[in-house]
Design a protein around this motif. Sequence first.
Motif, mmCIF file in Angstrom:
data_model
loop_
_atom_site.group_PDB
_atom_site.id
_atom_site.type_symbol
_atom_site.label_atom_id
_atom_site.label_comp_id
_atom_site.label_asym_id
_atom_site.label_seq_id
_atom_site.Cartn_x
_atom_site.Cartn_y
_atom_site.Cartn_z
ATOM 1 N N ASN A 1 112.318 45.232 34.752
ATOM 2 C CA ASN A 1 112.754 46.110 35.458
ATOM 3 C C ASN A 1 114.165 45.946 35.558
ATOM 4 O O ASN A 1 114.766 45.930 36.540
ATOM 5 C CB ASN A 1 112.287 45.798 36.928
ATOM 6 N N GLY A 2 114.910 45.866 34.646
ATOM 7 C CA GLY A 2 116.314 45.906 34.227
ATOM 8 C C GLY A 2 117.187 44.441 34.293
ATOM 9 O O GLY A 2 118.233 44.399 34.043
ATOM 10 N N GLU A 3 116.345 43.438 34.801
ATOM 11 C CA GLU A 3 117.251 42.100 35.185
ATOM 12 C C GLU A 3 116.130 41.404 34.205
ATOM 13 O O GLU A 3 114.998 41.391 33.843
ATOM 14 C CB GLU A 3 116.958 41.640 36.563
ATOM 15 N N ARG A 4 116.528 39.881 33.908
ATOM 16 C CA ARG A 4 115.917 39.030 33.039
ATOM 17 C C ARG A 4 114.700 38.888 33.682
ATOM 18 O O ARG A 4 114.499 38.903 35.041
ATOM 19 C CB ARG A 4 116.836 37.959 33.062
ATOM 20 N N LEU A 5 113.601 38.523 32.980
ATOM 21 C CA LEU A 5 112.246 38.285 33.508
ATOM 22 C C LEU A 5 112.485 37.093 34.522
ATOM 23 O O LEU A 5 113.172 36.366 34.434
ATOM 24 C CB LEU A 5 111.552 37.396 32.645
ATOM 25 N N SER B 1 99.631 44.755 37.918
ATOM 26 C CA SER B 1 101.054 45.219 38.266
ATOM 27 C C SER B 1 101.759 46.038 37.299
ATOM 28 O O SER B 1 101.013 46.138 35.789
ATOM 29 C CB SER B 1 101.849 43.903 38.374
ATOM 30 N N ALA B 2 103.029 46.517 37.362
ATOM 31 C CA ALA B 2 103.572 47.361 36.261
ATOM 32 C C ALA B 2 104.991 47.256 36.396
ATOM 33 O O ALA B 2 105.412 47.008 37.521
ATOM 34 C CB ALA B 2 103.087 48.850 36.262
ATOM 35 N N SER B 3 105.721 47.012 35.343
ATOM 36 C CA SER B 3 107.165 46.885 35.222
ATOM 37 C C SER B 3 107.519 47.689 33.897
ATOM 38 O O SER B 3 106.913 48.260 33.180
ATOM 39 C CB SER B 3 107.763 45.510 34.795
ATOM 40 N N GLU B 4 108.927 47.908 34.240
ATOM 41 C CA GLU B 4 109.903 48.333 32.803
ATOM 42 C C GLU B 4 110.148 46.931 32.154
ATOM 43 O O GLU B 4 110.780 46.271 32.671
ATOM 44 C CB GLU B 4 110.898 49.099 33.177
ATOM 45 N N TRP B 5 109.619 46.628 30.861
ATOM 46 C CA TRP B 5 109.767 45.641 30.096
ATOM 47 C C TRP B 5 110.576 46.037 28.802
ATOM 48 O O TRP B 5 110.444 47.091 28.350
ATOM 49 C CB TRP B 5 108.558 44.955 29.428
ATOM 50 N N THR B 6 111.841 45.416 28.978
ATOM 51 C CA THR B 6 112.842 45.594 27.711
ATOM 52 C C THR B 6 112.711 44.249 26.789
ATOM 53 O O THR B 6 112.868 43.265 27.419
ATOM 54 C CB THR B 6 114.136 45.977 28.416
ATOM 55 N N GLY B 7 112.630 44.560 25.441
ATOM 56 C CA GLY B 7 112.674 43.415 24.686
ATOM 57 C C GLY B 7 112.694 43.815 23.018
ATOM 58 O O GLY B 7 113.206 45.287 22.697
#
Length: 420
Positions: free
Chosen positions: A231-235, A176-182
């Motif tokens: 994807n912009g929201e909390r995991l 799968s793929a996501s935008e991850w922010t951290g």
Amino acid sequence: VSREVDELEQDAAAGNGLLDRRTLLKGAGALVALSAGGARAGERPAWSSRPGKPMSGYGAPSAFEAGVTRGGISAQPGAAGSGASRTPLEQLEGTITPSGLHFERHHSGVPAIDPDQHRLVVHGLVDRPLRFDLEALHRYPMVSRSYFLECSGNSGALIAPEPRQASCGELHGLVSASEWTGVPLRLLLEEAGLEKPARWVVAEGADAARMSRSVPLEKALDDALVALYQNGERLRPENGYPMRLFLPGWEGNMSVKWLHRLQVTNAPAMSRDETSKYSDLEADGSARLFTFPMAVKSVITSPSGGQRLGARGVYQISGLAWSGTGSIREVEVSADGGRSWAPASIDGPALPQHLTRFRTAWRWQGQPAVLLSRAVDSSGNRQPTRSAVLAGRGAGSFYHYNGIQAWGVDESGAVRNVYA
Ligand SMILES: Nc1nc2c(c(=O)[nH]1)N[C@H]1C(S)=C(S)[C@@H](COP(=O)(O)O)O[C@H]1N2
Ligand SMILES: [Mo]
């Protein structure tokens, strides 16, 4: 029908109806002409006649999409909460997986973590051990990156002697793929201060399985993230809420979810999850110590296993390619089982360690066909054939399978998993 057959003949790029990738741009797919009287005035469907539903606090997919769900859900008998669910790759487009359809792999179920009580501890060979709550982590500069995540067991069913009949997602949907922010892990390690002998970071999860994996310090200081958002929201809880380690391009197992402890060490921990499991066998039966990156791979998602082609005509072949060792440089497609190949078009920028969408055009006139795709990455790595993968591995070794997938199409248009 918008195109003359001779015109398509000139577009032939390889055997058995494979057309030039630019054919799609010329509108060859637009096969449905409006029949006379097809759009009669005055007939209004119900949804155009009265106001619809009001606003909602959190949106959900259309009720007509209720069939688009994670599939291939498997549970390991005797191990509570251990199992996997898979992304329905054949039902999606583009390169980002909706968070609710991200594949899952849990060794001990999804823990219900209270984010206010959760802490991340950094200790071991550091100048000063640190403990972070979520608020403290939010003070560090974050980055957002789109990356795929793939379980090293993905596609393992393809080592079976007979091709298993299943959908693309059931066979290959542990990616799968996501935008991850951290927060870059490097910032936290620098804050703690590394001692001279530091070489590895052992990451441990807060789930009952206490999943732990050892990460070489070079990776930890390079592109590793402590991811807080997806994807912009909390995991999502399934994907590690409230924080997970994320190691771009490396086997999914190392991206420890529900992360609560990072111990800096001078040697790998040799935990269960990196010794008894998640090691690969060489052809002579000896075990490889570690296999960190996921190898270059591609799969045609449409048409794919279990689907059926309808009317004869021009079809769009669409698929995904990815590599843990770079970005996707090229994808080639064959419609004749690999006798001839033509390049597919790459949709959008091919980002490193992210899914890349490829497409091409194919004319199906009712003939049997075997559709294949093969990818090359920016490091020059090429996706191997199934037999080449098997020849290089010990019996029963199924992690890191990246062989070329073949979909057979018969005269009725039915698509099946075949070995080419
Ligand atoms: N704490 C913890 N981390 C974990 C796991 C787990 O069971 N517990 N599973 C691992 C495996 S095997 C994979 S492939 C990925 C799956 O991540 P996902 O469920 O978000 O897709 O998480 C990894 N991290
Ligand atoms: Mo995994």
